[in-house]
Design a protein around this motif. Structure first.
Motif, mmCIF file in Angstrom:
data_model
loop_
_atom_site.group_PDB
_atom_site.id
_atom_site.type_symbol
_atom_site.label_atom_id
_atom_site.label_comp_id
_atom_site.label_asym_id
_atom_site.label_seq_id
_atom_site.Cartn_x
_atom_site.Cartn_y
_atom_site.Cartn_z
ATOM 1 N N VAL A 194 29.277 45.097 31.900
ATOM 2 C CA VAL A 194 29.858 46.404 32.203
ATOM 3 C C VAL A 194 29.152 47.071 33.381
ATOM 4 N N HIS A 195 27.834 46.950 33.441
ATOM 5 C CA HIS A 195 27.093 47.678 34.483
ATOM 6 C C HIS A 195 27.318 47.096 35.883
ATOM 7 N N THR A 196 27.853 45.860 35.963
ATOM 8 C CA THR A 196 28.126 45.259 37.280
ATOM 9 C C THR A 196 29.623 45.214 37.596
ATOM 10 N N ARG A 197 30.423 45.876 36.777
ATOM 11 C CA ARG A 197 31.871 45.720 36.880
ATOM 12 C C ARG A 197 32.433 46.166 38.224
ATOM 13 N N TRP A 198 31.754 47.095 38.889
ATOM 14 C CA TRP A 198 32.265 47.600 40.165
ATOM 15 C C TRP A 198 31.478 47.060 41.350
ATOM 16 N N ALA A 199 30.607 46.111 41.100
ATOM 17 C CA ALA A 199 29.892 45.450 42.197
ATOM 18 C C ALA A 199 30.843 44.485 42.909
ATOM 19 N N PRO A 200 30.608 44.200 44.186
ATOM 20 C CA PRO A 200 31.520 43.332 44.946
ATOM 21 C C PRO A 200 31.843 41.987 44.286
ATOM 22 N N PRO A 201 30.856 41.240 43.733
ATOM 23 C CA PRO A 201 31.220 39.963 43.096
ATOM 24 C C PRO A 201 32.162 40.143 41.910
ATOM 25 N N ALA A 202 31.942 41.208 41.110
ATOM 26 C CA ALA A 202 32.807 41.459 39.956
ATOM 27 C C ALA A 202 34.210 41.861 40.393
ATOM 28 N N LEU A 203 34.308 42.644 41.447
ATOM 29 C CA LEU A 203 35.615 43.026 41.976
ATOM 30 C C LEU A 203 36.366 41.800 42.499
ATOM 31 N N ARG A 204 35.641 40.907 43.163
ATOM 32 C CA ARG A 204 36.266 39.670 43.642
ATOM 33 C C ARG A 204 36.794 38.857 42.483
ATOM 34 N N LEU A 205 35.994 38.773 41.417
ATOM 35 C CA LEU A 205 36.426 38.014 40.240
ATOM 36 C C LEU A 205 37.716 38.582 39.682
ATOM 37 N N ARG A 206 37.792 39.871 39.546
ATOM 38 C CA ARG A 206 38.978 40.505 38.960
ATOM 39 C C ARG A 206 40.200 40.330 39.847
ATOM 40 N N ARG A 207 40.018 40.453 41.152
ATOM 41 C CA ARG A 207 41.141 40.217 42.057
ATOM 42 C C ARG A 207 41.601 38.758 41.997
ATOM 43 N N SER A 208 40.650 37.865 41.880
ATOM 44 C CA SER A 208 40.971 36.440 41.874
ATOM 45 C C SER A 208 41.734 36.032 40.625
ATOM 46 N N ILE A 209 41.276 36.483 39.468
ATOM 47 C CA ILE A 209 41.987 36.097 38.248
ATOM 48 C C ILE A 209 43.363 36.762 38.196
ATOM 49 N N ALA A 210 43.488 37.947 38.794
ATOM 50 C CA ALA A 210 44.812 38.585 38.855
ATOM 51 C C ALA A 210 45.761 37.779 39.732
ATOM 52 N N ALA A 211 45.222 37.126 40.772
ATOM 53 C CA ALA A 211 46.048 36.310 41.657
ATOM 54 C C ALA A 211 46.429 34.988 41.016
ATOM 55 N N LEU A 212 45.564 34.457 40.178
ATOM 56 C CA LEU A 212 45.773 33.131 39.612
ATOM 57 C C LEU A 212 46.523 33.126 38.289
ATOM 58 N N PHE A 213 46.558 34.266 37.586
ATOM 59 C CA PHE A 213 47.186 34.314 36.271
ATOM 60 C C PHE A 213 48.195 35.458 36.197
ATOM 61 N N ASP A 214 49.309 35.192 35.516
ATOM 62 C CA ASP A 214 50.337 36.216 35.381
ATOM 63 C C ASP A 214 49.931 37.316 34.409
ATOM 64 N N GLU A 215 49.042 36.998 33.490
ATOM 65 C CA GLU A 215 48.615 38.003 32.510
ATOM 66 C C GLU A 215 47.104 38.007 32.399
ATOM 67 N N VAL A 216 46.512 39.168 32.607
ATOM 68 C CA VAL A 216 45.067 39.343 32.426
ATOM 69 C C VAL A 216 44.863 40.564 31.540
ATOM 70 N N VAL A 217 44.319 40.337 30.366
ATOM 71 C CA VAL A 217 44.059 41.417 29.416
ATOM 72 C C VAL A 217 42.552 41.637 29.325
ATOM 73 N N VAL A 218 42.143 42.886 29.414
ATOM 74 C CA VAL A 218 40.726 43.229 29.331
ATOM 75 C C VAL A 218 40.387 43.611 27.896
ATOM 76 N N GLY A 219 39.430 42.911 27.310
ATOM 77 C CA GLY A 219 39.015 43.202 25.944
ATOM 78 C C GLY A 219 38.134 44.432 25.853
ATOM 79 N N ARG A 220 37.819 44.811 24.632
ATOM 80 C CA ARG A 220 36.962 45.979 24.427
ATOM 81 C C ARG A 220 35.522 45.654 24.819
#
Length: 214
Positions: free
Chosen positions: A146-172
């Motif tokens: 959680v504490h690194t969620r807005w760091a550049p590597p984490a943002l890249r990860l989120r953009r990448s999985i959004a590009a590769l998968f039609d559904e991305v659900v964030v857990g609690r």
């Protein structure tokens, strides 16, 4: 102690000073089917924080292939989990690892890899390898602190999985983990996206996108 020692030896490869908690392990492995004979791949199992949870859900069914780059972790894991096919290899070689075992696909891929410690090229290489071996109904799970969620590597990860998968659900958020973490549940790998995604122009567009999931 061994986990901390490996972190000191290779902080970018290990990425954490302690194994994931049982709560995070349960959340990350909840997609492993309790019926049938699925092929489950575990990336970056380390000392086995997720391994036991996967084995519990499989209950002796299917195949559990753990891909670990650190040879000491791989040796330790093979000794503690004889029912797991432990492979000392890099996650980017996932297709070759499966092919060497007579497989072309995996039903579930569970990742314990330290994405925040990866350069962009390595992130993309691993994610491309994952998407390439998942069938349309396959599932990929991974986690982020959680504490690194807005760091550049984490943002890249989120953009990448959004590009590769039609559904991305964030857990609690799993607050019991040290540090707190959350799981991404990625389904329906986008058909034909991997070859486009690895092109320089598409890669640049994804890297600069401003609308990651979650």
């Amino acid at each position: 102690m061994s986990f901390l020692l490996e972190f000191v030896r290779d902080p970018l490869g290990v990425g954490a000073v302690a194994p994931s908690s049982p709560a995070l392990a349960r959340a990350a492995t909840a997609v492993v089917p309790r019926t049938g004979a699925p092929v489950v791949v575990e990336l970056g199992p380390g000392t086995g924080a997720f391994t036991g949870a996967i084995q519990e859900r499989l209950g002796g069914r299917g195949r559990h292939i753990a891909v670990e780059r650190n040879p000491r972790f791989a040796l330790q894991l093979a000794g503690s989990h004889p029912g797991v096919e432990v492979v000392n290899a890099d996650a980017t070689d996932l297709a070759a690892v499966l092919a060497g075992r007579g497989l072309s696909q995996a039903d579930v891929v569970v990742s314990g890899l330290p994405w925040a410690a990866f350069a962009e090229s390595r992130q993309r290489g691993v994610l491309s390898a994952v998407a390439a071996v998942l069938p349309p109904d396959g599932v990929f799970t991974t986690f982020a602190y959680v504490h690194t969620r807005w760091a550049p590597p984490a943002l890249r990860l989120r953009r990448s999985i959004a590009a590769l998968f039609d559904e991305v659900v964030v857990g609690r958020t799993e607050w019991a983990n040290l540090p707190p973490a959350l799981v991404y549940y990625c389904r329906r790998p986008a058909a034909g996206i991997v070859s486009r995604w690895t092109s320089p122009r598409y890669a640049s567009a994804i890297s600069h996108s401003s609308s990651p999931p979650g």
